[in-house]
Enzyme design. Sequence first.
Site, PDB file in Angstrom:
ATOM      1  N   HIS A 374       7.926 -17.235  -8.928  1.00 19.66           N
ATOM      2  CA  HIS A 374       7.440 -16.259  -7.918  1.00 19.66           C
ATOM      3  C   HIS A 374       6.066 -15.621  -8.323  1.00 19.66           C
ATOM      4  O   HIS A 374       5.701 -14.642  -7.670  1.00 19.66           O
ATOM      5  CB  HIS A 374       8.603 -15.340  -7.857  1.00 19.66           C
ATOM      6  CG  HIS A 374       9.894 -15.628  -6.870  1.00 19.66           C
ATOM      7  ND1 HIS A 374       9.897 -15.614  -5.777  1.00 19.66           N
ATOM      8  CD2 HIS A 374      11.068 -16.032  -7.419  1.00 19.66           C
ATOM      9  CE1 HIS A 374      11.126 -15.916  -5.305  1.00 19.66           C
ATOM     10  NE2 HIS A 374      11.751 -16.459  -6.381  1.00 19.66           N
ATOM     11  N   LYS A 565       4.792  -2.353   0.959  1.00 16.94           N
ATOM     12  CA  LYS A 565       5.163  -3.191  -0.079  1.00 16.94           C
ATOM     13  C   LYS A 565       4.892  -2.301  -1.332  1.00 16.94           C
ATOM     14  O   LYS A 565       4.594  -1.403  -1.431  1.00 16.94           O
ATOM     15  CB  LYS A 565       4.371  -4.423   0.090  1.00 16.94           C
ATOM     16  CG  LYS A 565       2.600  -4.057   0.105  1.00 16.94           C
ATOM     17  CD  LYS A 565       2.028  -5.264   0.127  1.00 16.94           C
ATOM     18  CE  LYS A 565       2.094  -5.792   1.446  1.00 16.94           C
ATOM     19  NZ  LYS A 565       2.444  -7.188   1.494  1.00 16.94           N
ATOM     20  N   ARG A 566       5.513  -2.917  -2.300  1.00 19.98           N
ATOM     21  CA  ARG A 566       5.460  -2.460  -3.941  1.00 19.98           C
ATOM     22  C   ARG A 566       3.922  -2.385  -4.121  1.00 19.98           C
ATOM     23  O   ARG A 566       3.349  -2.995  -3.638  1.00 19.98           O
ATOM     24  CB  ARG A 566       6.113  -3.703  -4.717  1.00 19.98           C
ATOM     25  CG  ARG A 566       5.890  -3.114  -6.359  1.00 19.98           C
ATOM     26  CD  ARG A 566       6.671  -4.148  -6.970  1.00 19.98           C
ATOM     27  NE  ARG A 566       6.458  -5.684  -6.684  1.00 19.98           N
ATOM     28  CZ  ARG A 566       5.436  -6.144  -7.402  1.00 19.98           C
ATOM     29  NH1 ARG A 566       4.694  -5.575  -8.631  1.00 19.98           N
ATOM     30  NH2 ARG A 566       5.211  -7.379  -7.356  1.00 19.98           N
ATOM     31  N   LYS A 571      -2.120  -6.307  -4.764  1.00 18.50           N
ATOM     32  CA  LYS A 571      -1.624  -6.009  -3.400  1.00 18.50           C
ATOM     33  C   LYS A 571      -2.898  -5.205  -2.434  1.00 18.50           C
ATOM     34  O   LYS A 571      -2.828  -5.028  -1.163  1.00 18.50           O
ATOM     35  CB  LYS A 571      -0.346  -5.418  -3.164  1.00 18.50           C
ATOM     36  CG  LYS A 571       0.694  -6.436  -3.621  1.00 18.50           C
ATOM     37  CD  LYS A 571       2.088  -5.751  -3.634  1.00 18.50           C
ATOM     38  CE  LYS A 571       3.063  -6.775  -4.149  1.00 18.50           C
ATOM     39  NZ  LYS A 571       3.564  -7.728  -3.295  1.00 18.50           N
ATOM     40  N   THR A 673       7.188 -11.757   1.980  1.00 22.57           N
ATOM     41  CA  THR A 673       7.974 -11.785   3.042  1.00 22.57           C
ATOM     42  C   THR A 673       7.817 -10.665   3.907  1.00 22.57           C
ATOM     43  O   THR A 673       8.254 -10.897   5.010  1.00 22.57           O
ATOM     44  CB  THR A 673       9.399 -11.881   2.632  1.00 22.57           C
ATOM     45  OG1 THR A 673       9.611 -10.747   1.900  1.00 22.57           O
ATOM     46  CG2 THR A 673       9.827 -13.103   1.664  1.00 22.57           C
ATOM     47  N   LYS A 677       8.162 -10.568   8.277  1.00 18.22           N
ATOM     48  CA  LYS A 677       9.027  -9.599   9.080  1.00 18.22           C
ATOM     49  C   LYS A 677       8.198  -8.800  10.244  1.00 18.22           C
ATOM     50  O   LYS A 677       8.743  -8.577  11.260  1.00 18.22           O
ATOM     51  CB  LYS A 677       9.452  -8.439   8.079  1.00 18.22           C
ATOM     52  CG  LYS A 677      10.595  -9.048   6.974  1.00 18.22           C
ATOM     53  CD  LYS A 677      10.851  -8.093   5.735  1.00 18.22           C
ATOM     54  CE  LYS A 677      11.487  -8.900   4.576  1.00 18.22           C
ATOM     55  NZ  LYS A 677      11.565  -7.854   3.312  1.00 18.22           N
TER      56      LYS A 677
END
Length: 829
Positions: A374, A565-566, A571, A673, A677
Amino acid sequence: MQNDSTNGGARRRRDPRSERVAMTADGIRQDFAWHLRYSLAKAEETATDLDRFSALSQSIRDRMVERWIQTQEEYHRKGVKRVHYLSLEFLMGRLLGNNVINLRLDDACREALADVGIDWNSLRDLESDAGLGNGGLGRLAACFLDSMATMGIPAIGYGLRYDYGIFRQRIVDGAQVEEPDHWLDNGFVWEIARPEYACEVRFEGRAEAIEIGGAMRWRWADASTVKGVPYDLPIVGYGGKVVNTLRLWKAQATDEFDLDDFNRGSYVEAVERKVLAENLTKVLYPNDNFSQGKELRLRQQYFFVSCSVQDILRRFRVDGLPFTELPSRVFIQLNDTHPTLVIPELMRILLDREMLDWDTAWSVTQACTGYTNHTILPEALECWSVPLMQRLLPRHLQIIYEINGRFLRDVAARFPGDIGRLQRMSIIEEAGRKRVRMANLAIIGSSAVNGVAALHTRLLREKLFPDFAEIWPEKFSNKTNGITQRRWLLKANPRLAALATEVVGDGWIRDLSILRGLEAKASDRAFLDRFRAIKRANKEALAKHIARTLRITVDPDSIFDVQVKRLHEYKRQLLFALYVIVVYNRLLENPSLDIPKRTFIFSAKAAPGYAMAKLIIQLIHGIAGVVNEHPSVSRKIKVVFLPDYCVSLAERIIPAADISEQISLAGMEASGTGNMKLMLNGALTVGTLDGANVEIAEEVGTDNIFIFGMRTEEVEAARSEYSPVAIYKSDPEIRLAIDRIRQNVFSVLKPGLFEPIVRSLLEWGDHYMLLGDMRSYIDTQDAVGRLYADDPYGWARRALVNVARSGRFSSDRTIAEYAHDIWHVTPCD
């Protein structure tokens, strides 16, 4: 009275699926009343809302139990091959609503509760999120369980029953404060304890050689023990025909209490072993910034693995088959490197208990095991110090060394004299302090290795593990992640789900590709008006939640620009925040600037030990405080940070989003993901060509997504000469945005608070290249605003195309590929 009792008993014996557990509103109403009185000992007049929630949940569980038992009996009768999905995280979220939907009892529940004056929607909101995961990894595992049950794949999930899940996040003066997640305070109605299947797990001690039947064998001696007690959750597939199991392990001391210590007055020592043992499942991911945290995490991982492997083999032994047949009944999927100790643990049992020879045991172990990677961040690949493993798991380290020695001899024979290759491929990292590389062990010990997006898998083959891919090209494959439409459309966005069903029927609930039929409505203005009205209704609902939670008023007609998100530097939530500052600066200079209203929505948790991520959260709040209080700027833009991001909060935010921010540096995100969504719910993606964004762009076409920034190859080419300072000096808008931070505009009372952020961008190399992508990002965001303002029907058409073309990103498709290509299992009818 005797006759009444006898008749009542006869009625109960007539059919265990009698009126009280009928799949009807009347049956639910009867069962609800029964549980309220006899399970909770409450009269209707004294029952609390929490009592009513518990009674309803038990009523729904009753309807799952019969199917659960039948499913497991059928699996055993047919001797099916089962998938055993091992994950340290399962971010299940709230289960009542999901279970009701999958049983197709939504209308029956609403009717049953309305008859007794209870609002079904408010009741299900009382449930705590089962926060047994950190983010995408755990949510993916939960989606996979839903898909496997829906598709009839024989499967069981294995995880840990943490006393405290992912922490609860509070924001105090703009800073994240972590609090324990007391998710079990009111019990967990869905679980059933199975103490009869408890396992003993050993630590420490020593490995000693003994002679058995003239052959030398190894024994693990003088070890300390901990008991693992399983708790089972039913996982019901859509339609209610198949109910699989999620088995979660809780640690208990084998000796709960030392009476001698207690009688001597040593009260702390009397329960010391109990406390130390139960720490293993006390909390999700203990902080490993210190040595005790690292040790606890390794203990936690081995406890989880050992319990699960013992349970798998216990079930296999029931049929009396030889262990050479294990691969015909068992496949173990490792969700990341956390369960990699499955490989030496299975080898240990096959060698030391079942007395198989090495080659047979190794062949069986490899055939039973698959590894999903991952991450492509080398620093995120787990390694454990050799001395720590030697102390905690002495026999396993022996086995790992033997695996490594045999493997390296094969590599050396194939590539003579290539010392560098041997060093890269070795399970044991020799440079500096010796460490066990868990990813290398997982690759060597598995029959299949997969990435989770096409780009990610290519990078695994070419950049991260090229030596392994060269010798085993057939072992590597791609299985792009997916999401379950049952949770993320049918449950989270019922208005849009109903509209889709009206147009294409309800077959999309099992086959998401059917949504492609919505494209026929892309030029139908009347339909697009209905589609837009649904989005606005979802935005109104989120706006009310924001007002209740934060006392901030946002305009539902503004663009809802969302990044949830985290929080991690790669990110690039900071890039999103910098764009907010750019717009703020423009509005300061020209208050009458003609731009569409926009609400910037953040929600994220930072790891407790991740100082920079927590500082970025403070910066976002600093920006929000300035922007939202400015008399003219706040009429155009608002900044919102919704605290304590979790599955149930995501279900509020995602259906309301207009823009999906997927802006990681290209080559950093494995898949993502959240992008799927948001796409499914009609948000347009603003993103880099990273992770699954690449495949989303392929699916929807370049006209229906906003791509910006460097490609992966361009990132690599730019690294050597990258100069963020040069960009800062040459671009006035970027320079002014950073200068606002440096000038303490967003930290007036704490001057210098955000200096580390500025230094990370200008002095420490801007590792994630925010400034390198920022001009492209600004221009793209400006184009997004123009389209939203100038062509609302064009925007709606693009959003509808995203919904219609989301079928590729269903977890059902992902699971079908795993089942066919890796697990070699078929659905059980």
